[in-house]
Design a protein around this motif. Structure first.
Motif, PDB file in Angstrom:
ATOM      1  N   TYR A 651     -73.719 -70.190 -20.507  1.00  0.00           N
ATOM      2  CA  TYR A 651     -72.999 -68.861 -19.544  1.00  0.00           C
ATOM      3  C   TYR A 651     -74.785 -67.883 -19.946  1.00  0.00           C
ATOM      4  O   TYR A 651     -74.203 -66.995 -19.871  1.00  0.00           O
ATOM      5  CB  TYR A 651     -72.192 -68.465 -20.273  1.00  0.00           C
ATOM      6  N   GLY A 652     -75.585 -68.778 -21.001  1.00  0.00           N
ATOM      7  CA  GLY A 652     -76.748 -67.277 -20.470  1.00  0.00           C
ATOM      8  C   GLY A 652     -77.109 -67.912 -21.902  1.00  0.00           C
ATOM      9  O   GLY A 652     -76.479 -67.490 -23.283  1.00  0.00           O
ATOM     10  N   MET A 653     -77.908 -66.262 -21.984  1.00  0.00           N
ATOM     11  CA  MET A 653     -78.226 -66.173 -23.270  1.00  0.00           C
ATOM     12  C   MET A 653     -77.696 -65.629 -24.061  1.00  0.00           C
ATOM     13  O   MET A 653     -77.193 -64.251 -23.629  1.00  0.00           O
ATOM     14  CB  MET A 653     -79.858 -65.148 -23.144  1.00  0.00           C
ATOM     15  N   LYS A 654     -76.928 -66.012 -25.073  1.00  0.00           N
ATOM     16  CA  LYS A 654     -76.400 -65.797 -26.458  1.00  0.00           C
ATOM     17  C   LYS A 654     -77.392 -64.360 -27.488  1.00  0.00           C
ATOM     18  O   LYS A 654     -78.169 -64.148 -27.305  1.00  0.00           O
ATOM     19  CB  LYS A 654     -76.078 -66.458 -27.776  1.00  0.00           C
ATOM     20  N   THR A 655     -76.521 -63.425 -27.584  1.00  0.00           N
ATOM     21  CA  THR A 655     -76.843 -62.356 -28.229  1.00  0.00           C
ATOM     22  C   THR A 655     -77.587 -62.627 -29.832  1.00  0.00           C
ATOM     23  O   THR A 655     -78.973 -61.787 -30.251  1.00  0.00           O
ATOM     24  CB  THR A 655     -75.459 -61.246 -28.859  1.00  0.00           C
ATOM     25  N   LEU A 689     -78.829 -59.235 -19.598  1.00  0.00           N
ATOM     26  CA  LEU A 689     -79.559 -58.795 -18.330  1.00  0.00           C
ATOM     27  C   LEU A 689     -80.200 -58.252 -19.235  1.00  0.00           C
ATOM     28  O   LEU A 689     -81.484 -57.983 -18.375  1.00  0.00           O
ATOM     29  CB  LEU A 689     -78.421 -58.231 -17.917  1.00  0.00           C
ATOM     30  N   PHE A 690     -80.542 -57.746 -20.298  1.00  0.00           N
ATOM     31  CA  PHE A 690     -82.449 -56.930 -20.927  1.00  0.00           C
ATOM     32  C   PHE A 690     -82.448 -58.145 -21.197  1.00  0.00           C
ATOM     33  O   PHE A 690     -83.822 -57.937 -20.974  1.00  0.00           O
ATOM     34  CB  PHE A 690     -81.880 -56.134 -22.404  1.00  0.00           C
ATOM     35  N   GLY A 691     -82.099 -59.597 -20.814  1.00  0.00           N
ATOM     36  CA  GLY A 691     -83.118 -60.418 -21.624  1.00  0.00           C
ATOM     37  C   GLY A 691     -83.552 -60.971 -20.176  1.00  0.00           C
ATOM     38  O   GLY A 691     -85.060 -61.080 -20.405  1.00  0.00           O
ATOM     39  N   LEU A 706     -82.222 -68.598 -12.722  1.00  0.00           N
ATOM     40  CA  LEU A 706     -80.766 -69.400 -13.434  1.00  0.00           C
ATOM     41  C   LEU A 706     -80.481 -68.361 -14.556  1.00  0.00           C
ATOM     42  O   LEU A 706     -78.988 -69.364 -14.155  1.00  0.00           O
ATOM     43  CB  LEU A 706     -81.919 -70.870 -14.126  1.00  0.00           C
ATOM     44  N   GLN A 707     -80.619 -67.884 -15.179  1.00  0.00           N
ATOM     45  CA  GLN A 707     -80.015 -67.073 -15.812  1.00  0.00           C
ATOM     46  C   GLN A 707     -79.212 -66.507 -15.703  1.00  0.00           C
ATOM     47  O   GLN A 707     -77.565 -66.138 -15.624  1.00  0.00           O
ATOM     48  CB  GLN A 707     -80.825 -66.096 -16.971  1.00  0.00           C
ATOM     49  N   LEU A 711     -74.845 -65.759 -14.884  1.00  0.00           N
ATOM     50  CA  LEU A 711     -74.513 -64.900 -15.772  1.00  0.00           C
ATOM     51  C   LEU A 711     -73.073 -64.706 -14.480  1.00  0.00           C
ATOM     52  O   LEU A 711     -72.267 -63.933 -14.550  1.00  0.00           O
ATOM     53  CB  LEU A 711     -75.050 -63.967 -16.374  1.00  0.00           C
ATOM     54  N   LEU A 712     -72.900 -64.732 -13.227  1.00  0.00           N
ATOM     55  CA  LEU A 712     -72.799 -64.116 -12.603  1.00  0.00           C
ATOM     56  C   LEU A 712     -71.383 -64.611 -11.799  1.00  0.00           C
ATOM     57  O   LEU A 712     -70.991 -66.317 -11.649  1.00  0.00           O
ATOM     58  CB  LEU A 712     -73.170 -64.141 -10.819  1.00  0.00           C
TER      59      LEU A 712
END
Length: 808
Positions: A651-655, A689-691, A706-707, A711-712
């Protein structure tokens, strides 16, 4: 256009979606949700949906849930409380179909649906002007249209359209368990201080309360009813137990609904029973006939609300609804348009994607002007970030909200974490006063962006009060005011005063934007104070950027030479502290740390964290780039890109990667979050989204897009919240059966950050106080993008292609 005509057309559109699979696919969102024509959104399975839509006027917000649950509040003042999943609702409606000497009730909404052998199909349609609930049973379209009118009234229009049904005897029954208090829940005292009286087609509520020992307030609510047809008979009830028939029966089993009458009419209820507004109204409906009932809810803090109890005109609210539809066309959200042409990823049509982005703009617009954020409070950082985007298309409305936010700052320059709007006439209000260090940071960003986009420097002269801290959770409005610029200077001074003298980085105090990582500020020796000198590197990067923004603003207004010189020294001090301490080294490898605990006793996001694990953190890496610090210290750019790849997931970049286990005591309440949820090793969309923004700034535009697709919601098959706006997170922990669930929607900052990423990253708008330039990303996800935007009062239209912007 008459509301009945709209209902008929919506039902035709619903039939087409369910009958034409090719057409449905071109309109499909996750979770059996579809975009219809004319800005309507169909939830095809409301029984299994958590989708919702807000309808707001002057801060009073009606939340319409796909399930049929409805709540109404203005900040901490609730007209109708929200009800959770599977719980008894505070509002419901039934159609009673005569069956011999008894009736079979059919619920309009799923929380009170009955299993009675009658097939009923429910649909929910969200429009920008109103929510529409349709239940189709025995050839009758039984519907509710609900919205807020310009007079701050909640309007409920019930319609029975007997298009294909036979003539028959029926009833309509509506139930409103209203609150009208500054409370966010019921207690055993709720019924003691709530009264309802029925008279002349009106239900009058009185709910006096004492906010504290010295503050008494009178609350009044009114429900007025109008009928399009003279009924056969009307039964009214003001007591909950009368409507239910037995004290402990659920609404779906309420005995009067099967009998078609209450055991007795009760026109006054006070103290001994829970006061509600309920009725059962009988009609004979002919084939082809339409019956309408209107209920209008309003509230005031004086009894003049009850003056003149004559019926409302049915046509008044038909006109009000029609006017709302027309107002949508002139909404300020129309001042921006981002249209994608020829998406390369064919999983989602251009139509669906563009409609989704339009809805996200509406999401930001609502959240930026809201009177609360899902609780009784408004988050300072939340509102500030929402306004950073909303001011692009609505500088006038945003200006008012900017002044509101800044007025809640303490005279010391310390911004609260969250504030609430005081009750009418009151100067004291509830606050969340935990000193998260980053609150003022977002305020400075917000004002800078307002000046950059609008060019309106008069806002800096606006006289604003403060709210002085008056205890652990309340503040009082000051009798004096100062300019908004003076507030910004004090905010900057407060942040500067919290630069650690040992490391020259910004102390974290209670926490930073990563709320759950709130242990860094704890002192090793609790006797020496509440907070140690633990640091947030993320916030330090952000403050570095703030110092540039404040310097630019002060140079524009002139004077302040000593202050500008002081800001330059502070910036240099912060820069040296970051270079020395914010980067962890392991041989020739480097890691940007998120922060450290008191006296640098441990790090977070280092090669060896408090648990001995090598850990990547997202937001510190993102703001190393987004603050521009990478331009003065480029050595860590490779490390940031490596971190973004290491944090990637379904689902994209993790925290964070890895997550924080129970053994990580001291870092904060993040260890209470299960693995793969919220901030603990999940995709927190706002942070991701900051990333993404950082990737764009680093020239990694293909990786960035791609990220975005990860996310969407349109690119997913399942969304647990509202699939037509941005969610706040995606959980991922297959061991615990979590895969894609979100904590919430609408108020989340992921919406405004998406808009800013599309404009600043993808389209490449770089704006400052002197002007702007536009340099689109080298990789576009489509053939072209059409952009209409206003900058400094001038409208611009661009056609964007890869690496190129052409003004039309």
């Amino acid at each position: 256009m008459k509301n009945d005509t709209i209902i008929k057309q919506l039902y035709k559109d619903i039939i087409r979606i369910n009958a034409d699979s090719k057409y449905a696919k071109s309109r499909k969102l996750p979770s059996d949700t579809y975009f219809l024509d004319n800005d309507y959104i169909l939830v095809n399975d409301p029984e299994n949906s958590l989708a919702r839509y807000p309808y707001s006027i002057n801060g009073t917000t009606l939340w319409a849930y796909a399930s049929g649950n409805i709540s109404i509040n203005n900040s901490s003042y609730y007209w109708i409380l929200p009800s959770g999943d599977g719980k008894e609702p505070y509002f419901t409606s039934f159609l009673g179909i005569k069956n011999g000497n008894t009736f079979t009730p059919v619920s309009l909404i799923s929380p009170t649906a009955t299993k009675n052998g009658i097939e009923a199909k429910r649909y929910t349609v969200f429009g920008k002007e109103a929510a529409y609930y349709l239940t189709v049973v025995k050839g009758i379209i039984y519907s509710l249209t609900v919205f807020m009118d310009k007079d701050e009234e909640a309007v409920f229009i019930f319609s029975l359209i007997n298009d294909k049904g036979q003539e028959q005897d029926i009833y309509l029954s509506n139930y409103f368990n209203c609150l009208f208090k500054y409370e966010s829940g019921e207690s055993n005292e709720t019924k003691w201080f709530k009264k309802c009286t029925y008279r002349d087609n009106s239900f009058m509520f009185e709910s006096p309360e004492d906010l504290d020992r010295a503050t008494h307030i009178e609350n009044y609510g009114l429900i007025k009813r109008s009928l399009s047809k003279t009924p056969i008979i009307v039964y009214n009830a003001t007591a909950k137990n009368i409507y239910h028939g037995k004290r402990n029966l659920p609404l779906a089993s309420a005995k009067p609904l099967y009998a078609g009458a209450f055991e007795k009419d009760k026109h006054v209820t006070n103290f001994t029973e829970t006061a509600i507004a309920g009725d059962i109204i009988h009609y004979h409906i002919s084939e082809g006939e339409i019956i309408n009932e209107h209920y209008v809810i309003s509230s005031k803090h004086d009894s003049s609300l009850f003056d003149g109890l004559s019926d409302y005109s049915l046509s008044k609210f038909e006109l009000a609804l029609d006017n709302k539809r027309k107002e949508i066309k002139s909404s300020t959200t129309n001042n921006i348009a981002i249209r994608f042409n020829g998406l390369r990823n064919k999983e989602v049509s251009d139509y669906v994607f563009n409609r989704f982005i339009e809805n996200v703009v509406c999401q930001v617009d609502f959240a930026s002007k809201s009177s609360n954020s899902g609780t009784v409070f408004l988050g300072v950082r939340d509102v500030s970030q929402q306004l950073e985007a909303a001011l692009i298309w609505d500088p006038t409305g945003s200006r008012k909200k900017i002044i509101e936010v800044i007025s809640f700052v303490d005279p010391s320059g310390r911004a609260p974490r969250q504030y609430s709007i005081p009750p009418d006439g009151q100067i004291e209000t509830r606050m969340d006063l935990r000193p998260f260090i980053d609150q003022g940071i977002w305020i400075i960003d917000m004002v800078y962006q307002y000046l950059a986009y609008s060019g309106d420097y008069s806002i800096l002269d606006e006289q604003c009060p403060y709210f002085a801290i008056n205890g652990p959770s309340s503040s009082i409005k000051t009798t004096y005011t100062e300019s908004l610029l003076a507030h910004l200077i004090k905010i900057t001074s407060y942040l500067k005063s919290n630069i650690d003298s040992e490391t020259n980085c910004l102390k974290v105090l209670f926490g930073d934007w990563n709320d759950a990582l709130d242990g860094l500020g704890l002192p090793l020796d609790r006797k020496k104070g509440e907070y140690g000198n633990g640091v947030s590197v993320m916030a330090s990067f952000q403050f570095y950027k703030n110092l540039e923004e404040m310097t630019e603003m002060l140079n524009k207004v002139g004077g302040n030479h000593d202050l500008i010189a002081d800001l330059a020294m502070t910036k240099a001090r912060l820069s040296e502290g970051l270079k020395k301490h914010a980067f962890d080294h392991n041989g020739d490898q480097m890691r940007i740390v998120h922060g450290w605990g008191d006296r640098q006793s441990y790090c977070v996001g280092s090669f060896s964290d408090v648990d001995g694990k090598s850990r990547y953190s997202l937001t510190a890496n993102a703001f190393y780039v987004n603050s521009g610090f990478n331009l003065v210290y480029p050595d860590a750019q490779k490390s940031a890109i490596e971190a973004f790849h290491a944090l990637d997931s379904k689902y994209g970049m993790k925290t964070f990667e890895p997550f924080f286990g129970k053994e990580n005591k001291g870092v904060g309440r993040i260890i209470n979050l299960p693995k793969g949820t919220a901030e603990n090793g999940a995709t927190y969309v706002h942070a991701a989204l900051f990333g993404v923004m950082a990737l764009y700034r680093l020239g990694k535009s293909e990786d960035a897009w791609l990220q975005i697709e990860k996310l969407l919601p349109p690119f997913h098959g399942f969304i647990s919240t509202s699939p037509f706006v941005m969610p706040n997170s995606y959980s991922l922990n297959l061991e615990d059966d979590m895969d894609g669930e979100s904590m919430g929607d609408w108020y989340t900052g992921s919406s405004n950050t998406l808009i800013k990423v599309l404009l600043r990253g993808l389209v490449g708008i770089d704006i400052n106080l002197d002007g702007y330039q536009i340099k689109p990303a080298a990789h576009l996800p489509c053939k072209s993008i059409d952009l209409a935007i206003t900058i400094k009062g001038k409208s611009h239209k661009f056609i964007i292609t890869a690496g190129k912007a052409e003004e039309m």
